[in-house]
Design a protein around this motif. Structure first.
Motif, PDB file in Angstrom:
ATOM      1  N   LEU A  90       0.835  -1.195   0.000  1.00  0.00           N
ATOM      2  CA  LEU A  90       0.000   0.000   0.000  1.00  0.00           C
ATOM      3  C   LEU A  90       0.870   1.246   0.000  1.00  0.00           C
ATOM      4  O   LEU A  90       0.589   2.226  -0.720  1.00  0.00           O
ATOM      5  CB  LEU A  90      -0.921  -0.009   1.215  1.00  0.00           C
ATOM      6  CG  LEU A  90      -1.803   1.230   1.407  1.00  0.00           C
ATOM      7  CD1 LEU A  90      -2.756   1.401   0.224  1.00  0.00           C
ATOM      8  CD2 LEU A  90      -2.608   1.121   2.711  1.00  0.00           C
ATOM      9  N   TYR A  91       1.949   1.196   0.783  1.00  0.00           N
ATOM     10  CA  TYR A  91       2.897   2.324   0.798  1.00  0.00           C
ATOM     11  C   TYR A  91       3.520   2.516  -0.586  1.00  0.00           C
ATOM     12  O   TYR A  91       3.633   3.646  -1.082  1.00  0.00           O
ATOM     13  CB  TYR A  91       3.975   2.049   1.844  1.00  0.00           C
ATOM     14  CG  TYR A  91       5.162   2.979   1.767  1.00  0.00           C
ATOM     15  CD1 TYR A  91       5.107   4.269   2.308  1.00  0.00           C
ATOM     16  CD2 TYR A  91       6.353   2.585   1.133  1.00  0.00           C
ATOM     17  CE1 TYR A  91       6.200   5.115   2.244  1.00  0.00           C
ATOM     18  CE2 TYR A  91       7.439   3.420   1.061  1.00  0.00           C
ATOM     19  CZ  TYR A  91       7.358   4.688   1.612  1.00  0.00           C
ATOM     20  OH  TYR A  91       8.441   5.534   1.519  1.00  0.00           O
TER      21      TYR A  91
ATOM     22  N   GLU B  17       2.301   1.590  -3.550  1.00  0.00           N
ATOM     23  CA  GLU B  17       1.300   2.078  -4.507  1.00  0.00           C
ATOM     24  C   GLU B  17       1.010   3.558  -4.277  1.00  0.00           C
ATOM     25  O   GLU B  17       0.848   4.323  -5.236  1.00  0.00           O
ATOM     26  CB  GLU B  17       0.024   1.251  -4.365  1.00  0.00           C
ATOM     27  CG  GLU B  17       0.183  -0.195  -4.843  1.00  0.00           C
ATOM     28  CD  GLU B  17      -1.034  -1.043  -4.529  1.00  0.00           C
ATOM     29  OE1 GLU B  17      -2.031  -0.470  -4.005  1.00  0.00           O
ATOM     30  OE2 GLU B  17      -1.005  -2.265  -4.789  1.00  0.00           O
ATOM     31  N   SER B  18       0.970   3.961  -3.012  1.00  0.00           N
ATOM     32  CA  SER B  18       0.717   5.372  -2.693  1.00  0.00           C
ATOM     33  C   SER B  18       1.872   6.240  -3.178  1.00  0.00           C
ATOM     34  O   SER B  18       1.670   7.330  -3.736  1.00  0.00           O
ATOM     35  CB  SER B  18       0.524   5.542  -1.189  1.00  0.00           C
ATOM     36  OG  SER B  18      -0.528   4.743  -0.726  1.00  0.00           O
TER      37      SER B  18
ATOM     38  N   TYR C 248       1.736   6.467  -6.948  1.00  0.00           N
ATOM     39  CA  TYR C 248       0.660   7.361  -7.347  1.00  0.00           C
ATOM     40  C   TYR C 248       1.056   8.811  -7.133  1.00  0.00           C
ATOM     41  O   TYR C 248       0.785   9.688  -7.966  1.00  0.00           O
ATOM     42  CB  TYR C 248      -0.603   7.031  -6.561  1.00  0.00           C
ATOM     43  CG  TYR C 248      -1.793   7.869  -6.926  1.00  0.00           C
ATOM     44  CD1 TYR C 248      -2.466   7.672  -8.142  1.00  0.00           C
ATOM     45  CD2 TYR C 248      -2.255   8.863  -6.057  1.00  0.00           C
ATOM     46  CE1 TYR C 248      -3.573   8.448  -8.476  1.00  0.00           C
ATOM     47  CE2 TYR C 248      -3.346   9.644  -6.398  1.00  0.00           C
ATOM     48  CZ  TYR C 248      -4.003   9.433  -7.601  1.00  0.00           C
ATOM     49  OH  TYR C 248      -5.084  10.207  -7.946  1.00  0.00           O
ATOM     50  N   ALA C 249       1.725   9.083  -6.011  1.00  0.00           N
ATOM     51  CA  ALA C 249       2.146  10.451  -5.723  1.00  0.00           C
ATOM     52  C   ALA C 249       3.180  10.938  -6.728  1.00  0.00           C
ATOM     53  O   ALA C 249       3.174  12.111  -7.129  1.00  0.00           O
ATOM     54  CB  ALA C 249       2.714  10.519  -4.301  1.00  0.00           C
TER      55      ALA C 249
ATOM     56  N   SER D  19       1.297  11.271 -10.388  1.00  0.00           N
ATOM     57  CA  SER D  19       0.084  12.076 -10.533  1.00  0.00           C
ATOM     58  C   SER D  19       0.411  13.434 -11.140  1.00  0.00           C
ATOM     59  O   SER D  19       1.541  13.947 -10.978  1.00  0.00           O
ATOM     60  CB  SER D  19      -0.586  12.266  -9.171  1.00  0.00           C
ATOM     61  OG  SER D  19      -1.029  11.031  -8.665  1.00  0.00           O
TER      62      SER D  19
ATOM     63  N   VAL E  82      -1.883  15.073  -3.586  1.00  0.00           N
ATOM     64  CA  VAL E  82      -1.968  13.741  -2.964  1.00  0.00           C
ATOM     65  C   VAL E  82      -1.110  13.670  -1.702  1.00  0.00           C
ATOM     66  O   VAL E  82      -0.967  12.608  -1.103  1.00  0.00           O
ATOM     67  CB  VAL E  82      -1.505  12.645  -3.964  1.00  0.00           C
ATOM     68  CG1 VAL E  82      -2.442  12.571  -5.148  1.00  0.00           C
ATOM     69  CG2 VAL E  82      -0.060  12.890  -4.406  1.00  0.00           C
TER      70      VAL E  82
ATOM     71  N   PHE F 108      -2.977  12.455   1.460  1.00  0.00           N
ATOM     72  CA  PHE F 108      -3.240  11.012   1.422  1.00  0.00           C
ATOM     73  C   PHE F 108      -1.955  10.212   1.674  1.00  0.00           C
ATOM     74  O   PHE F 108      -1.934   9.254   2.444  1.00  0.00           O
ATOM     75  CB  PHE F 108      -3.852  10.649   0.058  1.00  0.00           C
ATOM     76  CG  PHE F 108      -3.964   9.179  -0.184  1.00  0.00           C
ATOM     77  CD1 PHE F 108      -4.888   8.407   0.508  1.00  0.00           C
ATOM     78  CD2 PHE F 108      -3.128   8.549  -1.096  1.00  0.00           C
ATOM     79  CE1 PHE F 108      -4.993   7.052   0.281  1.00  0.00           C
ATOM     80  CE2 PHE F 108      -3.228   7.194  -1.320  1.00  0.00           C
ATOM     81  CZ  PHE F 108      -4.163   6.445  -0.633  1.00  0.00           C
ATOM     82  N   PHE F 109      -0.858  10.633   1.027  1.00  0.00           N
ATOM     83  CA  PHE F 109       0.414   9.924   1.163  1.00  0.00           C
ATOM     84  C   PHE F 109       0.945  10.001   2.595  1.00  0.00           C
ATOM     85  O   PHE F 109       1.445   9.023   3.150  1.00  0.00           O
ATOM     86  CB  PHE F 109       1.440  10.487   0.184  1.00  0.00           C
ATOM     87  CG  PHE F 109       2.770   9.786   0.238  1.00  0.00           C
ATOM     88  CD1 PHE F 109       2.889   8.463  -0.169  1.00  0.00           C
ATOM     89  CD2 PHE F 109       3.905  10.429   0.723  1.00  0.00           C
ATOM     90  CE1 PHE F 109       4.106   7.815  -0.121  1.00  0.00           C
ATOM     91  CE2 PHE F 109       5.118   9.775   0.784  1.00  0.00           C
ATOM     92  CZ  PHE F 109       5.223   8.460   0.346  1.00  0.00           C
TER      93      PHE F 109
ATOM     94  N   LYS G 294      -0.796  10.210   5.283  1.00  0.00           N
ATOM     95  CA  LYS G 294      -1.601   9.294   6.085  1.00  0.00           C
ATOM     96  C   LYS G 294      -1.098   7.853   5.954  1.00  0.00           C
ATOM     97  O   LYS G 294      -1.002   7.124   6.937  1.00  0.00           O
ATOM     98  CB  LYS G 294      -3.064   9.368   5.648  1.00  0.00           C
ATOM     99  CG  LYS G 294      -3.795  10.619   6.098  1.00  0.00           C
ATOM    100  CD  LYS G 294      -4.030  10.585   7.617  1.00  0.00           C
ATOM    101  CE  LYS G 294      -4.874  11.777   8.047  1.00  0.00           C
ATOM    102  NZ  LYS G 294      -5.070  11.785   9.525  1.00  0.00           N
ATOM    103  N   VAL G 295      -0.777   7.451   4.722  1.00  0.00           N
ATOM    104  CA  VAL G 295      -0.295   6.091   4.494  1.00  0.00           C
ATOM    105  C   VAL G 295       1.039   5.864   5.200  1.00  0.00           C
ATOM    106  O   VAL G 295       1.286   4.829   5.815  1.00  0.00           O
ATOM    107  CB  VAL G 295      -0.166   5.814   2.984  1.00  0.00           C
ATOM    108  CG1 VAL G 295       0.523   4.470   2.742  1.00  0.00           C
ATOM    109  CG2 VAL G 295      -1.518   5.842   2.320  1.00  0.00           C
TER     110      VAL G 295
END
Length: 387
Positions: free
Chosen positions: A49-50, A52-53, A56-57, A60, A66, A69-70, A72-73
């Motif tokens: 999950l880390y 993928e985050s 994505y960051a 993007s 983001v 969101f990042f 938080k992860v």
């Protein structure tokens, strides 16, 4: 009847307890391993999950926010050590880094190589090339891995200490029982023995009615009873050792036994100890040991065979081997024969060899053990005493 069945039952109880402990340990390890597998899977999902985050960051559009969101992860993972490597540059979380900042790149590179031994790296698209996420087990996972081993070791140590305490308590209780039994036996024998001595003296005054040889043999048996009474008195306390001509006593005692066992027993005494050699023993108790071993040998031969006694000295030790041509003892029972209650005879309490070993090892600082035995061919018991 006290026999080998009693000891076998004790062994069955011990085996049963051991099997229960093994089953409990197996169930404990299985349950803990299930938790470890689940935790490992959870940690891997968290790192993915880390990854993928992060991917994505990095990929993007600029106008997409983001970061919240990042962050938080990233904050979710507070224990799993993670290294992100992109184009030779390293970043990390949950790792204690060197205080010298110049050492950090080499440290992270080394750690990333170590992490690959536990998990394959996760590849991500960094926008301008490939990046890699390296991760290892958390401290909680490591603790959980070693926890069952530590727990089992603790149980083993506790069980061993409990066993030692129980054995010491049991031996102390057995000693008290033996001492009480020995003292009471000596006390009970005293009264009829006094009466028998009086009858022997009366027989001696009338040689015409009673044969002299008969009276002498009865007198010997009465003296024997006195010796037995003294043995029971001595077994209840630490006996005094005196220098004695041991070989001479053994030969005299064998002569006494010859007249009281089967005439089909062939006796062979080989004495290599120098005449007059004195060895510290308690005569009454030591003769008891020899008597027990010889009578067991006669029983093992069922009254027919050869009984050999060999005495010699070597390196400051006096050795006595008592061998028979009887039915022998299986090797698995060589140590069991000295356990209280163990007996292969239909009648008997199974205490003779136990007391004999106690007398030799506790009182005379020697050893008594089965030197050799083969079923169908015979047995050799060895006594060793400090000269």
């Amino acid at each position: 009847m006290l026999s080998g069945d009693l000891y076998q039952q004790k062994n069955q109880v011990k085996i049963g307890i051991l099997l229960i402990l093994m089953a409990f340990s197996g169930a404990w390890f299985y349950y803990t391993n299930t938790l470890i597998v689940r935790l490992e899977s959870h940690e891997e999902e968290e790192v993915r999950l880390y990854a993928e985050s992060l991917e994505y960051a990095l990929t993007s559009p600029v106008e997409t926010d983001v970061n919240f969101f990042f962050d938080k992860v990233v904050k979710i993972n507070t224990e799993i050590p993670v290294i992100y490597e992109y184009q030779g540059q390293y970043q990390s979380i949950n790792l204690k880094l060197p205080e010298n900042t110049q050492e950090i790149p080499a440290f992270l590179k080394q750690k990333s190589q170590e992490f690959q031994t536990t998990h394959p790296p996760i590849e991500i698209d960094g926008g301008f090339g490939k990046g890699y996420i390296y991760f290892s087990h958390s401290f909680l996972f490591t603790q959980l891995q070693y926890y069952p081993v530590i727990m089992l070791l603790g149980l083993l140590v506790f069980g061993y200490l409990a066993y030692l305490a129980f054995s010491a308590s049991r031996r102390s209780e057995q000693n008290r029982v033996w001492v009480g039994l020995a003292k009471e036996t000596a006390h009970q024998l005293g009264t009829p023995l006094s009466g028998l001595k009086g009858w022997v003296e009366y027989f001696k005054t009338d040689p015409d009615r009673y044969e002299t040889e008969f009276v002498l043999e009865v007198e010997k048996d009465v003296e024997r009873l006195e010796t037995i009474t003294a043995r029971f008195s001595n077994i209840g306390s630490v006996p005094t050792l005196h220098p004695e001509p041991l070989a001479q006593h053994v030969e005299q005692f064998v002569d006494y036994l010859k007249r009281r066992v089967s005439s089909k027993i062939k006796w062979n005494v080989n004495n290599e100890i120098p005449a007059g050699k004195m060895i510290p023993v308690n005569r009454n108790l030591f003769e008891w040991v020899v008597e027990n071993l010889c009578k067991n040998a006669v029983d093992a031969m069922e009254g027919v065979g050869e009984l050999r006694i060999h005495l010699w000295e070597k390196a400051g030790q006096t050795y006595i081997d008592i061998s028979d041509t009887g039915k022998g003892i299986p090797k698995s029972q060589w140590k069991q024969v000295f356990n209280p209650g163990f007996s292969t005879k239909k009648r008997g309490w199974g205490l003779g060899l136990t007391l004999a070993k106690r007398i030799i090892e506790n009182y005379h600082r020697g050893r008594l053990y089965v030197k050799a035995s083969e079923p169908g061919k015979g047995t050799t018991f060895r006594i060793s005493l400090p000269s």
